[in-house]
Design a protein around this motif. Sequence first.
Motif, short mmCIF file in Angstrom:
data_model
loop_
_atom_site.label_atom_id
_atom_site.label_comp_id
_atom_site.label_asym_id
_atom_site.label_seq_id
_atom_site.Cartn_x
_atom_site.Cartn_y
_atom_site.Cartn_z
N ALA A 407 0.83 -1.20 0.00
CA ALA A 407 0.00 0.00 0.00
C ALA A 407 0.87 1.26 0.00
CB ALA A 407 -0.92 0.00 1.22
N LEU A 408 1.97 1.22 0.75
CA LEU A 408 2.88 2.37 0.80
C LEU A 408 3.55 2.60 -0.55
CD1 LEU A 408 4.12 4.52 2.66
CD2 LEU A 408 5.92 2.88 3.24
N VAL A 409 3.82 1.52 -1.26
CA VAL A 409 4.40 1.62 -2.61
C VAL A 409 3.48 2.42 -3.52
CG1 VAL A 409 4.91 0.28 -4.69
CG2 VAL A 409 5.86 -0.42 -2.50
N PHE A 410 2.19 2.11 -3.49
CA PHE A 410 1.23 2.84 -4.32
C PHE A 410 1.12 4.30 -3.87
CE2 PHE A 410 -0.47 -1.36 -5.59
CZ PHE A 410 -0.53 -1.14 -6.95
N LYS A 411 1.16 4.49 -2.55
CA LYS A 411 1.03 5.85 -2.03
C LYS A 411 2.19 6.73 -2.47
CE LYS A 411 0.49 8.36 2.34
NZ LYS A 411 0.42 8.23 3.83
N MET A 412 3.39 6.14 -2.54
CA MET A 412 4.58 6.91 -2.91
C MET A 412 4.78 6.99 -4.42
SD MET A 412 5.71 7.91 -0.01
CE MET A 412 7.27 8.60 -0.54
N GLY A 413 3.92 6.34 -5.20
CA GLY A 413 3.97 6.46 -6.65
C GLY A 413 4.94 5.53 -7.34
N TYR A 414 5.31 4.41 -6.69
CA TYR A 414 6.25 3.46 -7.30
C TYR A 414 5.57 2.17 -7.74
CZ TYR A 414 10.09 6.38 -5.66
OH TYR A 414 10.95 7.42 -5.47
N GLY A 415 4.24 2.19 -7.80
CA GLY A 415 3.50 0.98 -8.15
C GLY A 415 3.75 0.49 -9.56
N ALA A 416 4.16 1.38 -10.47
CA ALA A 416 4.38 0.99 -11.85
C ALA A 416 5.84 0.69 -12.15
CB ALA A 416 3.88 2.09 -12.79
N ASN A 417 6.72 0.83 -11.16
CA ASN A 417 8.14 0.57 -11.39
C ASN A 417 8.40 -0.93 -11.48
OD1 ASN A 417 11.04 0.00 -10.11
ND2 ASN A 417 11.07 2.02 -11.06
N LEU A 418 9.08 -1.37 -12.52
CA LEU A 418 9.27 -2.80 -12.76
C LEU A 418 10.08 -3.46 -11.64
CD1 LEU A 418 8.86 -5.22 -14.62
CD2 LEU A 418 10.93 -4.53 -15.85
N ASN A 419 11.12 -2.78 -11.15
CA ASN A 419 11.92 -3.37 -10.08
C ASN A 419 11.11 -3.59 -8.81
OD1 ASN A 419 14.45 -3.39 -11.53
ND2 ASN A 419 14.50 -1.18 -11.28
N VAL A 420 10.27 -2.61 -8.47
CA VAL A 420 9.42 -2.74 -7.29
C VAL A 420 8.37 -3.82 -7.52
CG1 VAL A 420 7.81 -1.54 -5.78
CG2 VAL A 420 9.83 -0.34 -6.63
N GLN A 421 7.80 -3.88 -8.71
CA GLN A 421 6.82 -4.93 -9.00
C GLN A 421 7.44 -6.32 -8.89
OE1 GLN A 421 5.58 -3.56 -12.90
NE2 GLN A 421 3.68 -2.69 -12.10
N ASN A 422 8.67 -6.47 -9.37
CA ASN A 422 9.35 -7.76 -9.22
C ASN A 422 9.57 -8.10 -7.76
OD1 ASN A 422 9.48 -7.97 -11.99
ND2 ASN A 422 11.59 -7.27 -12.15
N GLY A 423 9.91 -7.07 -6.96
CA GLY A 423 10.06 -7.29 -5.53
C GLY A 423 8.77 -7.72 -4.87
N LEU A 424 7.64 -7.16 -5.32
CA LEU A 424 6.34 -7.54 -4.78
C LEU A 424 5.99 -8.99 -5.14
CD1 LEU A 424 4.36 -4.26 -5.53
CD2 LEU A 424 4.75 -5.24 -3.25
N VAL A 425 6.27 -9.36 -6.38
CA VAL A 425 6.01 -10.75 -6.79
C VAL A 425 6.82 -11.71 -5.94
CG1 VAL A 425 6.27 -12.41 -8.68
CG2 VAL A 425 5.41 -10.12 -9.16
N SER A 426 8.09 -11.41 -5.77
CA SER A 426 8.96 -12.28 -4.97
C SER A 426 8.51 -12.33 -3.52
CB SER A 426 10.40 -11.78 -5.07
OG SER A 426 11.27 -12.58 -4.30
N MET A 427 8.13 -11.17 -2.97
CA MET A 427 7.70 -11.11 -1.57
C MET A 427 6.45 -11.96 -1.34
SD MET A 427 5.21 -9.57 0.54
CE MET A 427 4.62 -8.18 -0.40
N TYR A 428 5.43 -11.78 -2.18
CA TYR A 428 4.20 -12.56 -2.01
C TYR A 428 4.47 -14.05 -2.22
CZ TYR A 428 1.06 -8.53 -1.72
OH TYR A 428 0.39 -7.41 -1.31
N ALA A 429 5.32 -14.38 -3.18
CA ALA A 429 5.62 -15.79 -3.43
C ALA A 429 6.35 -16.41 -2.24
CB ALA A 429 6.47 -15.92 -4.69
N ARG A 430 7.30 -15.70 -1.66
CA ARG A 430 8.02 -16.23 -0.51
C ARG A 430 7.12 -16.38 0.72
NH1 ARG A 430 13.63 -15.87 0.25
NH2 ARG A 430 14.81 -15.57 -1.68
N CYS A 431 6.14 -15.48 0.81
CA CYS A 431 5.20 -15.56 1.95
C CYS A 431 4.13 -16.61 1.73
CB CYS A 431 4.55 -14.19 2.18
SG CYS A 431 5.69 -12.93 2.78
N GLY A 432 4.13 -17.28 0.60
CA GLY A 432 3.17 -18.34 0.33
C GLY A 432 1.88 -17.88 -0.29
N SER A 433 1.76 -16.58 -0.57
CA SER A 433 0.53 -16.05 -1.18
C SER A 433 0.71 -16.04 -2.69
CB SER A 433 0.25 -14.64 -0.64
OG SER A 433 -0.97 -14.15 -1.14
#
Length: 627
Positions: A407-433
């Motif tokens: 949510a903070l990523v979207f608030k700060m305007g980095y939701g469309a950044n590819l590096n951040v998006q890759n980090g989100l994919v990896s984070m959710y995958a590691r957390c089992g979601s």
Amino acid sequence: MSFSRPSCLLRRTIPEVCKTAYQLRSRPVTTQTHRLALFPGDDFYSCNGHVACDTDNKPNSVDLKLLAQLQQDGSAPTAHILNRMVSSCAKSGSVFLGVQLHSTIIKVGFDSNVYICSALVDMYGKCGAVSSAQRLFDEMSHRNVVSWNSLISGYLQVGCPQIAIELFLEMVKVGIAPTHFTVSAVLVACWRTEDTKLGIQVHGLSLKCGFCYHIVVGTCLIDFYSKGWKIDASRLMFDLMPERNIITWTSMVAGYAHCQQPVAAMVLVRDMQRWGIRLNYVTYNCLLSSFSSSNDLDHSKQVHCRIIREGLESNSYLAVTLVKVYSECGSNLEDFNKVCSGVTRWDQISWNAVIGGLSNLGNGEAALKCFSKMRQAGFDMDLFTFTSVLRAIGMISSLEEGKQTHALVFKMGYGANLNVQNGLVSMYARCGSINDAKRVFSSTDGHDVISWNSLLSGCAYHGYGREVVELFEKMRRSRVKPDNTTFLVVLSACRHVGLVDKGIEYFDLMRNDYSLEPPTTEHYSSMVDLFSRAGYLSEAEDFISKMPIEPGPSVYKALLSACQVHGNVVIAARCAKKLLQMFPNDPVIYVLLSNVLATVGYWDNAASIRKVMSDRGVRKEPGYSWI
């Protein structure tokens, strides 16, 4: 002016340029006579002398009150003084004062003076007002090489290297002979645009014009070739230079660091010391940047000691670089914390370095605490902050904090950044979601190899082996080319779900793709485990014997573990013998062999293995639960 000159134009105009350069260099010029011709009436008033002295002593300050005093006294400012004041505006970045000076220049009638106009173009360019620089340049009735150089540098200043190159080609076409400043600026534009062919042509042009080995041009050529991964050409240029300064040496060190050759960088630094050249903080910074693996940790500590000895440990840039290097080289947390305590200037870069370092060292909780302190201190976050924090969250599988960070990523305007998006994919995958990971992946525009690897790794980690194979087939149909990490993840998924044929197919696909690096020990270990889990122990042993590289301990341990599952004592004994020859003090080998013997009922032999282990003083550390 039309900016549509192709790069091949340079080939046609090089002879004309060289001819012009030789003609210019053959003209006898007397400096004093030339200056008097440009500035007649060089008998300055006292205020003019005051301005000249002030700009000499304080080159970054401009006092328009002195200019006003000149006008009140009825003294028209000379071209020399105006030129110096415009240059001071350029150095200090004072575009507002520069505009006022420009209006004064027009008022006193110096707007047709090519030297003052060139200085104004340079001032506008250095202040970022490149459109004003271009407009003034177009209005100039006469332009010299300084005018062109100023505008080319201005476009480089604002990040428009392609326009800078087109300007250079236009300059060559109209017959203006380039100087070493022109060539150095264009070489910077070439490596920024990755135009290697044009850069090589510019190198040839500098050779024909006679200033290839000028210290500025030579240093830029070293940078150009090293940033293009042509480190041998860069070193050849370095060796051919008759004169070198600290910047030249540092550029060569930076080239080795860029090409990941730390040993060569250290040898060059030792040569600097033998030649009596004192290293500055930039040189040490470049040398430290070449260290990025656990094998470089001792070298990092040696350079750190040298920095302390030179009295540079308080330098804020070196302190941040040391934090980054210690984390990338796998330092222990105690040493890392000591290095962090040396950071005296806490800004966004410092916080990012510490957070990223803690994430690299696997201390996710400490990284999140540091992130919280950064926010409390009021510092802004950028994409580097978020990628490090998301990696830390994935390590500790804190899904709730991951969603808050999302949510903070979207608030700060980095939701469309590819590096951040890759980090989100990896984070959710590691957390089992996995569903959330797929949702973020689907919303990402322009997937790269890291995007695919993040999702594939998450699915493989949580046992979705067949889904990994399906995703990999989709990846092959896309424009994204798999890398070695992709194949390692896919092979790991195949061995966990028993897809032997698919695993062999993908391994052969990787091994026959010459655009990829050769398979590593990890890939061969995965293949041995794939055969072993399926019960093909003889095939696994035969596979090991045909490996083109030396089998590591992970390869034999994979086979030895499978021998315990399938009760094959003969192959287990051969594996254990080879492992003990390589690592006689590894407790895992003794325990695995003992377990194999115990599995098939050879209790006495298993006990004797344990006794040998005890007699040799080999002890296995007890396991513990993370929960």
